[in-house]
Design a protein around this motif. Structure first.
Motif, PDB file in Angstrom:
ATOM      1  N   GLY A   1      30.271 -67.161 -14.660  1.00  0.00           N
ATOM      2  CA  GLY A   1      31.712 -67.135 -14.827  1.00  0.00           C
ATOM      3  C   GLY A   1      32.320 -68.491 -15.096  1.00  0.00           C
ATOM      4  O   GLY A   1      33.541 -68.602 -15.277  1.00  0.00           O
ATOM      5  N   SER A   2      31.495 -69.539 -15.137  1.00  0.00           N
ATOM      6  CA  SER A   2      32.004 -70.869 -15.448  1.00  0.00           C
ATOM      7  C   SER A   2      32.536 -70.928 -16.867  1.00  0.00           C
ATOM      8  O   SER A   2      32.192 -70.093 -17.711  1.00  0.00           O
ATOM      9  N   ASP A   3      33.341 -71.928 -17.148  1.00  0.00           N
ATOM     10  CA  ASP A   3      33.887 -72.113 -18.489  1.00  0.00           C
ATOM     11  C   ASP A   3      32.749 -72.511 -19.443  1.00  0.00           C
ATOM     12  O   ASP A   3      32.105 -73.551 -19.229  1.00  0.00           O
ATOM     13  N   PRO A   4      32.475 -71.710 -20.484  1.00  0.00           N
ATOM     14  CA  PRO A   4      31.400 -72.045 -21.425  1.00  0.00           C
ATOM     15  C   PRO A   4      31.565 -73.432 -22.057  1.00  0.00           C
ATOM     16  O   PRO A   4      30.578 -74.134 -22.290  1.00  0.00           O
ATOM     17  N   ALA A   5      32.804 -73.824 -22.328  1.00  0.00           N
ATOM     18  CA  ALA A   5      33.049 -75.147 -22.916  1.00  0.00           C
ATOM     19  C   ALA A   5      32.624 -76.258 -21.958  1.00  0.00           C
ATOM     20  O   ALA A   5      32.128 -77.304 -22.379  1.00  0.00           O
ATOM     21  N   SER A   6      32.805 -76.013 -20.658  1.00  0.00           N
ATOM     22  CA  SER A   6      32.386 -76.992 -19.651  1.00  0.00           C
ATOM     23  C   SER A   6      30.867 -77.165 -19.659  1.00  0.00           C
ATOM     24  O   SER A   6      30.351 -78.281 -19.539  1.00  0.00           O
ATOM     25  N   VAL A   7      30.154 -76.046 -19.803  1.00  0.00           N
ATOM     26  CA  VAL A   7      28.690 -76.107 -19.877  1.00  0.00           C
ATOM     27  C   VAL A   7      28.254 -76.884 -21.113  1.00  0.00           C
ATOM     28  O   VAL A   7      27.353 -77.729 -21.055  1.00  0.00           O
TER      29      VAL A   7
ATOM     30  N   ALA B   1      18.487 -87.596 -25.971  1.00  0.00           N
ATOM     31  CA  ALA B   1      17.853 -86.410 -26.566  1.00  0.00           C
ATOM     32  C   ALA B   1      18.042 -86.415 -28.077  1.00  0.00           C
ATOM     33  O   ALA B   1      18.977 -87.024 -28.607  1.00  0.00           O
ATOM     34  N   ASP B   2      17.138 -85.718 -28.767  1.00  0.00           N
ATOM     35  CA  ASP B   2      17.217 -85.615 -30.225  1.00  0.00           C
ATOM     36  C   ASP B   2      17.914 -84.345 -30.683  1.00  0.00           C
ATOM     37  O   ASP B   2      18.593 -84.333 -31.712  1.00  0.00           O
ATOM     38  N   VAL B   3      17.727 -83.258 -29.928  1.00  0.00           N
ATOM     39  CA  VAL B   3      18.253 -81.954 -30.327  1.00  0.00           C
ATOM     40  C   VAL B   3      18.897 -81.268 -29.121  1.00  0.00           C
ATOM     41  O   VAL B   3      18.341 -81.288 -28.018  1.00  0.00           O
ATOM     42  N   VAL B   4      20.069 -80.670 -29.347  1.00  0.00           N
ATOM     43  CA  VAL B   4      20.741 -79.890 -28.312  1.00  0.00           C
ATOM     44  C   VAL B   4      20.989 -78.482 -28.847  1.00  0.00           C
ATOM     45  O   VAL B   4      21.568 -78.313 -29.927  1.00  0.00           O
ATOM     46  N   LEU B   5      20.534 -77.480 -28.102  1.00  0.00           N
ATOM     47  CA  LEU B   5      20.714 -76.083 -28.480  1.00  0.00           C
ATOM     48  C   LEU B   5      21.624 -75.416 -27.460  1.00  0.00           C
ATOM     49  O   LEU B   5      21.274 -75.336 -26.276  1.00  0.00           O
ATOM     50  N   ILE B   6      22.785 -74.944 -27.910  1.00  0.00           N
ATOM     51  CA  ILE B   6      23.773 -74.336 -27.017  1.00  0.00           C
ATOM     52  C   ILE B   6      23.814 -72.830 -27.228  1.00  0.00           C
ATOM     53  O   ILE B   6      24.136 -72.357 -28.325  1.00  0.00           O
ATOM     54  N   ASP B   7      23.491 -72.062 -26.187  1.00  0.00           N
ATOM     55  CA  ASP B   7      23.607 -70.607 -26.232  1.00  0.00           C
ATOM     56  C   ASP B   7      25.067 -70.220 -25.972  1.00  0.00           C
ATOM     57  O   ASP B   7      25.772 -70.881 -25.223  1.00  0.00           O
ATOM     58  N   THR B   8      25.534 -69.154 -26.621  1.00  0.00           N
ATOM     59  CA  THR B   8      26.916 -68.703 -26.434  1.00  0.00           C
ATOM     60  C   THR B   8      26.936 -67.203 -26.154  1.00  0.00           C
ATOM     61  O   THR B   8      25.958 -66.498 -26.389  1.00  0.00           O
ATOM     62  N   ALA B   9      28.082 -66.728 -25.668  1.00  0.00           N
ATOM     63  CA  ALA B   9      28.225 -65.308 -25.346  1.00  0.00           C
ATOM     64  C   ALA B   9      28.134 -64.463 -26.609  1.00  0.00           C
ATOM     65  O   ALA B   9      28.629 -64.849 -27.666  1.00  0.00           O
ATOM     66  N   GLY B  10      27.533 -63.276 -26.473  1.00  0.00           N
ATOM     67  CA  GLY B  10      27.316 -62.422 -27.630  1.00  0.00           C
ATOM     68  C   GLY B  10      28.331 -61.324 -27.785  1.00  0.00           C
ATOM     69  O   GLY B  10      27.988 -60.210 -28.171  1.00  0.00           O
ATOM     70  N   ARG B  11      29.572 -61.601 -27.480  1.00  0.00           N
ATOM     71  CA  ARG B  11      30.610 -60.562 -27.580  1.00  0.00           C
ATOM     72  C   ARG B  11      31.243 -60.580 -28.959  1.00  0.00           C
ATOM     73  O   ARG B  11      31.534 -61.626 -29.504  1.00  0.00           O
ATOM     74  N   LEU B  12      31.484 -59.391 -29.498  1.00  0.00           N
ATOM     75  CA  LEU B  12      32.126 -59.301 -30.803  1.00  0.00           C
ATOM     76  C   LEU B  12      33.289 -58.322 -30.788  1.00  0.00           C
ATOM     77  O   LEU B  12      34.054 -58.234 -31.736  1.00  0.00           O
ATOM     78  N   HIS B  13      33.450 -57.578 -29.681  1.00  0.00           N
ATOM     79  CA  HIS B  13      34.488 -56.553 -29.648  1.00  0.00           C
ATOM     80  C   HIS B  13      35.887 -57.165 -29.656  1.00  0.00           C
ATOM     81  O   HIS B  13      36.849 -56.521 -30.063  1.00  0.00           O
ATOM     82  N   ASN B  14      36.004 -58.402 -29.202  1.00  0.00           N
ATOM     83  CA  ASN B  14      37.300 -59.071 -29.202  1.00  0.00           C
ATOM     84  C   ASN B  14      37.178 -60.322 -30.059  1.00  0.00           C
ATOM     85  O   ASN B  14      36.840 -61.399 -29.579  1.00  0.00           O
TER      86      ASN B  14
ATOM     87  N   ILE C   1      34.695 -74.582 -27.414  1.00  0.00           N
ATOM     88  CA  ILE C   1      33.385 -75.217 -27.229  1.00  0.00           C
ATOM     89  C   ILE C   1      33.214 -76.369 -28.218  1.00  0.00           C
ATOM     90  O   ILE C   1      32.797 -77.475 -27.859  1.00  0.00           O
ATOM     91  N   LYS C   2      33.553 -76.107 -29.483  1.00  0.00           N
ATOM     92  CA  LYS C   2      33.407 -77.144 -30.508  1.00  0.00           C
ATOM     93  C   LYS C   2      34.342 -78.323 -30.230  1.00  0.00           C
ATOM     94  O   LYS C   2      33.949 -79.481 -30.391  1.00  0.00           O
ATOM     95  N   ASN C   3      35.551 -78.043 -29.801  1.00  0.00           N
ATOM     96  CA  ASN C   3      36.526 -79.113 -29.563  1.00  0.00           C
ATOM     97  C   ASN C   3      36.100 -80.040 -28.426  1.00  0.00           C
ATOM     98  O   ASN C   3      36.269 -81.263 -28.519  1.00  0.00           O
TER      99      ASN C   3
END
Length: 323
Positions: free
Chosen positions: A182-188, A201-214, A225-227
């Motif tokens: 439940g934490s803020d994804p942008a904070s993670v 580090a050379d590479v960072v891979l960020i997983d995101t929520a898979g919701r598309l209904h909204n 997250i990008k900002n």
């Protein structure tokens, strides 16, 4: 077999990589060949009837209407130019025209080695397409190249997603940044990138929520997250990688369209191609959305995931077997 055993950007795909590709596309290849064989049965030249039947074949193979029309138009132009084109030449013509149609991800100059600071990939896609598995395999691939990789578990809405990513991090042997559910994804994302920068580090891979209904909520979340990442790295993310399940055919088209509206997707990974005869979806999605397919998933093993090479892909799809 390591990543280097599969593919090298300078020398092209190895024999081992080709075997993985051929095996993974077996169902699609069989389906396409059976349909094309029926199209040209009893025909010696490529005429209007053959072209009409070929159009139906490509559409039913999930290539997509727009892309199919473009392919047929290209073949018509060749037939008109050369006057007499035999059906025995059809596979060769299809190879050449489809290859010319596709964007080539191997021409992409954005690479972690050529960038100062971490190369950031924001990974998006609906639940169930293989998003977290793709992140794990990408982490493995980059680690095989000798790069230092960090994972960020920004899908904080599903405990299973965070735990699955943790399993991949442990399996590959790379650090992961995670917070409470439940934490803020942008904070993670911010904490992941901060830690990655601090530890060079050379590479960072960020997983995101898979919701598309909204879609509005998704757009706002990804934008946030990008900002926050841009506060640390002005050009982050370097890639917004959309993961699609190739076995879903036209549903994958629609997901690609919706995510392209929600965020600036600039690369694609198409998974689960080994379990479907719908591999033609790779051609259509890349062409219609003008987004390069960068990776394809061809099985469950680490080495069944490889960079997309359009020529190798099309050659494998239309390669005739000789007994």
């Amino acid at each position: 077999m390591s990543f280097f055993g599969l593919f090298n950007k300078k020398t092209g795909m190895s024999e081992e990589g080709k075997q993985v590709l051929d095996s993974g596309l077996q169902k699609t290849k069989a389906g396409v060949f059976e349909k094309i064989a029926r199209v040209i049965a009893g025909k010696s030249t490529i005429d209007d009837e053959v072209l009409d039947d070929l159009e139906d074949t490509l559409i039913s193979s999930d290539v997509g209407v727009k892309t199919t029309i473009e392919i047929i138009d290209r073949i018509k132009q060749r037939v008109e130019r050369d006057k007499y084109v035999r059906t025995s030449e059809l596979n060769t013509i299809l190879r050449e025209e489809i290859t010319a149609l596709l964007l080539d991800a191997t021409d992409d100059e954005r690479t972690p080695r050529e960038k100062e600071g971490p190369y950031v990939i924001l990974v998006v896609g609906v639940n169930g397409v293989g998003k977290t598995t793709t992140i794990g395999k990408l982490a493995y691939m980059y680690k095989q190249q000798g790069l230092k990789v960090y994972l960020g578990a920004a899908d904080t809405f599903r405990a299973a997603a965070v735990e699955q990513l943790q399993i991949w991090a442990d399996r590959v042997g790379v650090p992961i940044v995670r917070q409470q559910m439940g934490s803020d994804p942008a904070s993670v994302a911010f904490d992941t990138l901060s830690s990655a920068i601090k530890n060079q580090a050379d590479v960072v891979l960020i997983d995101t929520a898979g919701r598309l209904h909204n879609k509005v909520g998704l757009m706002n979340e990804l934008t946030k997250i990008k900002n926050v990442m841009k506060k640390l790295l002005p050009d982050a993310p370097d890639e917004v990688l959309l993961v699609l399940d190739g076995s879903t055919g036209q549903n994958a088209f629609e997901q690609a369209r919706q995510f392209s509206l929600a965020t600036e997707v600039n690369s694609l990974a198409v998974t689960k191609l080994d379990g479907t005869a719908r591999g033609g979806v790779v051609i259509g999605i890349s062409h219609e959305l003008s987004i390069p397919v960068k990776y394809i998933g061809l099985g469950e093993k680490m080495t069944d995931f490889q960079p997309f090479d359009k020529k190798a892909f099309v050659d494998s799809l239309f390669e005739e077997k000789h007994s």
